[in-house]
Design an enzyme around this catalytic site. Structure first.
Site, PDB file in Angstrom:
ATOM      1  N   HIS A  52       0.746  -1.118   0.047  1.00 20.05           N
ATOM      2  CA  HIS A  52      -0.131   0.039  -0.143  1.00 20.05           C
ATOM      3  C   HIS A  52       0.870   1.344  -0.075  1.00 20.05           C
ATOM      4  O   HIS A  52       0.655   2.244  -0.883  1.00 20.05           O
ATOM      5  CB  HIS A  52      -0.789  -0.113   1.324  1.00 20.05           C
ATOM      6  CG  HIS A  52      -2.052   1.083   1.357  1.00 20.05           C
ATOM      7  ND1 HIS A  52      -3.291   0.778   0.621  1.00 20.05           N
ATOM      8  CD2 HIS A  52      -2.182   2.189   1.773  1.00 20.05           C
ATOM      9  CE1 HIS A  52      -3.833   1.502   0.653  1.00 20.05           C
ATOM     10  NE2 HIS A  52      -3.198   2.484   1.456  1.00 20.05           N
ATOM     11  N   HIS A  98     -10.601   2.786  -1.271  1.00 21.48           N
ATOM     12  CA  HIS A  98     -10.928   2.382   0.224  1.00 21.48           C
ATOM     13  C   HIS A  98     -11.689   0.943  -0.057  1.00 21.48           C
ATOM     14  O   HIS A  98     -12.536   0.764   0.684  1.00 21.48           O
ATOM     15  CB  HIS A  98     -11.310   3.504   0.769  1.00 21.48           C
ATOM     16  CG  HIS A  98     -10.621   3.543   2.162  1.00 21.48           C
ATOM     17  ND1 HIS A  98     -11.263   3.936   3.407  1.00 21.48           N
ATOM     18  CD2 HIS A  98      -9.380   3.734   2.316  1.00 21.48           C
ATOM     19  CE1 HIS A  98     -10.256   4.539   4.293  1.00 21.48           C
ATOM     20  NE2 HIS A  98      -9.151   4.087   3.714  1.00 21.48           N
ATOM     21  N   ASP A 271      -0.827  15.205   4.730  1.00 19.86           N
ATOM     22  CA  ASP A 271      -1.970  14.776   5.487  1.00 19.86           C
ATOM     23  C   ASP A 271      -1.417  13.220   6.080  1.00 19.86           C
ATOM     24  O   ASP A 271      -0.452  12.623   5.658  1.00 19.86           O
ATOM     25  CB  ASP A 271      -3.204  14.457   4.892  1.00 19.86           C
ATOM     26  CG  ASP A 271      -3.016  13.194   3.822  1.00 19.86           C
ATOM     27  OD1 ASP A 271      -2.085  13.191   3.115  1.00 19.86           O
ATOM     28  OD2 ASP A 271      -4.134  12.448   4.135  1.00 19.86           O
ATOM     29  N   GLY A 537      -1.994   9.136  -8.848  1.00 19.48           N
ATOM     30  CA  GLY A 537      -2.859   7.824  -8.888  1.00 19.48           C
ATOM     31  C   GLY A 537      -2.688   6.909  -7.638  1.00 19.48           C
ATOM     32  O   GLY A 537      -1.789   7.480  -6.738  1.00 19.48           O
TER      33      GLY A 537
END
Lengths: 742, 229
Positions: A52, A98, A271, A537
């Site tokens: 990930h 997600h 973030d 992406g």
């Protein structure tokens, strides 16, 4: 609570394996660290090296994508892509999956997907102006599907509605290949001034590292690792790895960050997404070639007794990490106080090149930072090409079931789950907040939202046809990009750039990796020919359950620009008497068509070929004709072919049409999914001008008929009222969600 | 016309209503923050839509007790025009400026779409540019817009002409599609007894600009400007 130090478990190869680190990767880790890592260090390596976060299986392929153009300000590698839209303004956008969390806990999984992609965009200084969602669910009859649709839609609405960003577009499809893995791909588009774009590369030894937003809790620990593994029967037990979203805090965070960005306080900002504080701090310092030291007792915490390991791996939502310029702490703190958000200086940048984590004076991690950031394993996984599908061998009598009239066929198609109206979904999303929305899904091929305070507008669309990608990954990859280009062009906008969301199965299987490689090849080629580069992406692999992978689904999120948003054209028929013209050539390609699947129950044949030069020519022609004010309605021909496109234009307007031009057309021509085609309507007085322009551009135009009446009629038997089409088109999803069907 | 827009944490239609007020009146509204304890002299106060304080308690319940609402109530008592839209309607109702309550939509789902509205009473500073009985299309977007009140209140609202807007079918809709939330008597907006306070679920600021494809909300703002300039 007196505990101020923790005795951490001893790290072994077995413990590493539990963290998803394979034996060879663990050996590499030991070599890099030069000693046994601590438990916290192991946790940090495991998330940074997860698929990930590291893209270890996909990176070698993604390099093929063209990422540059004169209008690209920032391509892949940052939180989101940035393009120039003139007047010193930039559009900043990205799509992200997600999938795994949404299957385990659909409401929170989808909600936090929206929250995460919003943060990727406002981190860079942009005010989000639109959200889109590409959703894929299992077959309607699967026992989990209804609950997943309800949960995902409600989660997206919960988050997007509260945060005040309109949800304007997307797509929703159903196929049995997604029974065990739904896909939730969320896209956010934002607008910033070009001189107020913020990046994540940290600079300035000694500069304070600041934590803002929500407190850190124990939610989402190891989310990134969970998303890098296949599902099995007991995946439901992973529910605690799904984070919980709070859109109210996100709204405050947007306002506070944008207010801070208007000062001169920020050096860099990122973030806290997947792998939370770990990946944000490592990436910021890593990009700057610096070290970083954090004091974890200063991290705002939701509960007492959290260990360094938990603090570093938490994926609590609505948090940001900021490197401030020296001396700006109090200015920044005042803004976060105003918005009632946590603000804490938790560390500083160093010149040691080390990632140092202390808590109450004790050191829990002291790692060289660069290898964490750039020495993740890189795999050239073996690929196996997808075998070509045999050509279809069906004659007209086999193609047309004798018990169905043309009207029956059309009614059946517009009521099938993929083509049925998704009103039940989008009415649950606030699509109008911001008061800049021109068109949403269903009104036009791409959503159109004005750039606030200007006449400009952005056109946005999400596209991919997974059944084509499965049959032929290269053509499918080309088609996904071409359809995006077409949808953006169909409203009159100039396609500028895409974000991609690559959803595939287990990359360790050569067949899956072959699908990945094929799709990338086709997409890259289409992006090059269409001047439509990739600027951001996300890759989501291991979308498999009990060994069954999803259809290859490289979702393309396209963005285009209209100099004047008022010129955008919708897809509904506009005026009685308008002439209906078909752009492009029709050969009657039925392979992998919805007609075969829904009417004959066949998923067979080759995917339609995409002629990229023709796509470019046709798109340019359509765009220019719209800009010249010659077009009253415009719709691309895709799922279901020409006959369905015409039905959609009728249903969107309530107007019928006399389709005299379809005299003598065969089933394959009516329902075939040949690419590169659009249906346009033109006022009778403008037909000659449009024809002359088409001839000049080398574009084939075919007269299909005339708008008017309340039915669709064609020689050879088609006669169906628009109202009855609307009825079947609108009723499927509400009836299904009420438990009355499937 | 001088106006103010109240901004609560979680308000999200504050900018939209400010744009419409400015375009209609030619003057920038004053943006008042929830903690403010002063408010300039204005002719109209708009309490905008959104999710004030996240609406984690009952919608509007927290906002109704914020410092700024004390001032809004004082001004309303003095005759200043106050309009609450969507979450703003919930807030001013919670604050006691209007009777009744807004509960969960009958469908239990959030709903965003254009609804038809009958303009029931044009004898107000908010509605004078419409014609009585006119059916207009205005978007709604809410999860809790189902207006309820006790029978006596309803009788009073109906009897004294205090229903401002009522849901009605648009030409493209069937009768059962008219009411998006189950509101009693199809009530979409109500006035206080003095008709200087209006609460409504639909968003006129979303049907204002030609880009919206519908400008039925324009007359709402033009009514205010004509009345208060």
């Amino acid at each position: 609570m007196s505990a101020t130090s923790w005795k951490e478990p001893e790290v072994t190869e077995a413990l590493a394996a539990e963290h998803g680190i394979k034996a060879d990767e663990y050996a590499r880790l030991l070599e890099i660290v030069g000693r046994q890592p601590t438990f916290t260090e192991l946790g940090i390596y495991s998330v940074m090296w997860s698929e990930h976060c590291s893209y270890k299986s996909s990176r070698v392929w993604l390099k093929q994508f063209p990422t540059k153009a004169p209008w690209v300000i920032c391509g892949p590698g940052e939180n989101a892509g940035v393009i120039d839209i003139g007047d010193n303004q930039a559009a900043i956008f990205k799509m992200e999956s997600h999938n795994h969390p949404s299957y385990i806990e659909p409401f929170q999984g989808a909600a936090t997907g929206v929250g995460g992609i919003l943060r990727d965009v406002f981190t860079m200084g942009a005010r989000p102006i639109a959200n889109l969602n590409a959703l894929r669910f299992g077959e309607p009859s699967h026992p989990k599907t209804r609950q997943l649709v309800a949960g995902v839609v409600s989660g997206i609405g919960h988050y997007g509605n509260c945060v005040g960003v309109p949800t304007v577009g997307g797509e929703t499809n159903f196929h049995k290949a997604y029974n065990g893995n739904c896909l939730v791909n969320a896209m956010t588009v934002g607008i910033a001034d070009q001189d107020k774009i913020f990046y994540s590369k940290a600079a300035g030894v000694g500069n304070p590292v600041v934590y803002v937003g929500s407190k850190t809790g124990r939610d989402g620990i190891h989310g990134a690792t969970m998303s890098s593994a296949e599902f099995t029967e007991d995946s439901e037990a992973k529910r605690p790895t799904v984070q919980v979203g709070d859109p109210f805090t996100e709204k405050l965070l947007i306002e506070a960050c944008l207010e801070l960005m208007n000062t001169d306080a920020i050096q860099s900002i990122q973030d806290m997404g997947a792998a939370g504080l770990t990946s944000s701090s490592v990436e910021m310092a890593g990009k700057g070639g610096l070290g970083i030291e954090l004091h974890l007792e200063k991290v705002p915490q939701r509960e007492v007794g959290m260990t360094p390991y938990e603090i570093m791996l938490s994926e609590s939502q609505e948090r940001m990490l900021i490197v401030l310029k020296p001396g700006h702490e109090e200015e920044a703190r005042a803004i976060f106080d105003k918005w009632e958000l946590d603000f804490a200086v938790i560390g500083h940048l160093t010149d040691t090149g080390h990632f140092v984590l202390k808590m109450h004076g004790q050191t829990y991690c002291d790692l060289e930072l660069a290898p964490l950031f750039d020495a993740a394993p890189l795999y050239h996984r073996p690929t196996e090409p997808t075998p070509a599908q045999p050509a279809l061998d069906l004659d007209e009598s086999a193609l047309w079931p004798s018990d169905l009239s043309l009207a029956d066929i059309l009614a059946k198609l517009v009521a099938c789950p993929d083509l049925a109206s998704k009103r039940w979904i989008w009415q649950q999303y606030d699509s109008q907040v911001g008061a800049d929305t021109r068109f949403i899904s269903g009104q036009s091929d791409a959503a159109v939202v004005r750039v606030h305070g200007t006449n400009k507008a952005l056109a946005m669309s999400s596209d991919v046809t997974p059944r084509y990608c499965f049959a032929d990954p290269v053509q499918g990859g080309r088609q996904a990009v071409a359809e995006s280009y077409r949808n953006v062009s169909a409203v009159g906008a100039l396609p500028l750039a895409i974000t991609d969301n690559m959803n595939f199965g287990n990359p360790e299987k050569p067949r899956i990796m072959g699908q990945f490689a094929g799709c990338v090849e086709g997409m890259a080629e289409a992006c090059r020919v269409l001047d439509y580069p990739v600027v951001s992406g996300n890759v989501s692999l291991y979308n498999e359950t009990n060994g069954e992978g999803i259809l290859p689904t490289p979702t393309v999120g396209g963005v285009g620009l209209l100099a004047d948003g008022h010129k955008a054209v919708g897809l509904g028929f506009k005026n009685d008497g308008d002439v209906i013209l078909l752009v492009g050539e029709t050969e009657g390609h039925l392979g992998q068509s919805l007609y075969l699947r829904e009417i004959l129950g066949l998923e067979a044949g080759p995917a339609p070929a995409v002629d990229l030069e023709a796509e470019k020519r046709h798109g340019t022609f359509v765009r220019e004709a719209i800009q010249a004010g010659l077009i009253t309605a415009s719709h691309d021909v895709s799922d279901g072919g020409l006959q369905v496109a015409l039905a959609e234009m009728a249903m969107a307007s309530g107007k019928g049409a006399d389709l005299a031009g379809l005299d003598g057309w065969h089933i394959a021509e009516l329902f075939g999914e040949d690419q590169g085609r659009y249906v346009l309507t033109v006022k009778p007085s403008d037909v000659e001008t449009v024809e002359a322009k088409a001839a000049e551009a080398g574009v084939t135009l075919t007269h299909i008929g005339t708008v008017g009446g309340d039915s669709l009629t064609a020689p050879g038997g088609l006669a169906i009222s628009v109202a009855s089409l609307v009825e079947v088109n609108e009723s499927w999803l509400p009836a299904y969600m009420d438990g009355k069907l499937g | 016309m001088k106006s103010a827009v109240i901004v609560f944490p979680g308000s999200n239609c504050d900018r939209d209503i400010a744009v419409a007020l400015e375009q209609a009146s030619g003057r920038k509204p004053h943006m008042a923050f929830h903690k403010d304890t002063e408010l300039p002299d204005v002719d109209v106060i708009a309490v905008p839509g959104g999710f004030s304080y996240g609406d984690y308690l009952r919608c509007g319940a927290m906002a109704a007790h914020s410092p700024i609402m004390k001032l809004v109530k004082e001004r309303a008592a003095k005759g200043v025009r106050v309009v609450g839209i969507c979450n703003g309607f919930q807030i001013i109702t919670e604050a006691g400026l209007l009777p009744g309550a807004l509960i969960r939509n009958k469908s239990l789902k959030y709903v965003c779409r254009t609804v038809g509205l009958t303009v029931e009473n044009t004898d107000s500073d908010f509605t004078k540019k419409y014609t009585k009985g006119q059916v207009i299309g205005i978007p709604v977007g809410h999860g809790e817009g189902n207006y309820v009140a006790d029978e006596e209140t309803l009788k009073r609202l109906e009897g004294e002409g205090l229903v401002a807007f009522r849901y009605a079918a648009l030409p493209s809709q069937t009768a059962d599609q008219a009411n998006p939330n189950g509101a009693t008597n199809n009530i979409a907006g109500i006035f206080n007894a003095e008709r200087n306070v209006l609460g409504m679920m639909p968003h006129p600021e979303r049907a204002f600009d030609p880009l919206h494809g519908n400008t039925d909300g324009r007359a709402f703002f033009d009514s205010l400007v004509e009345s208060l300039s």
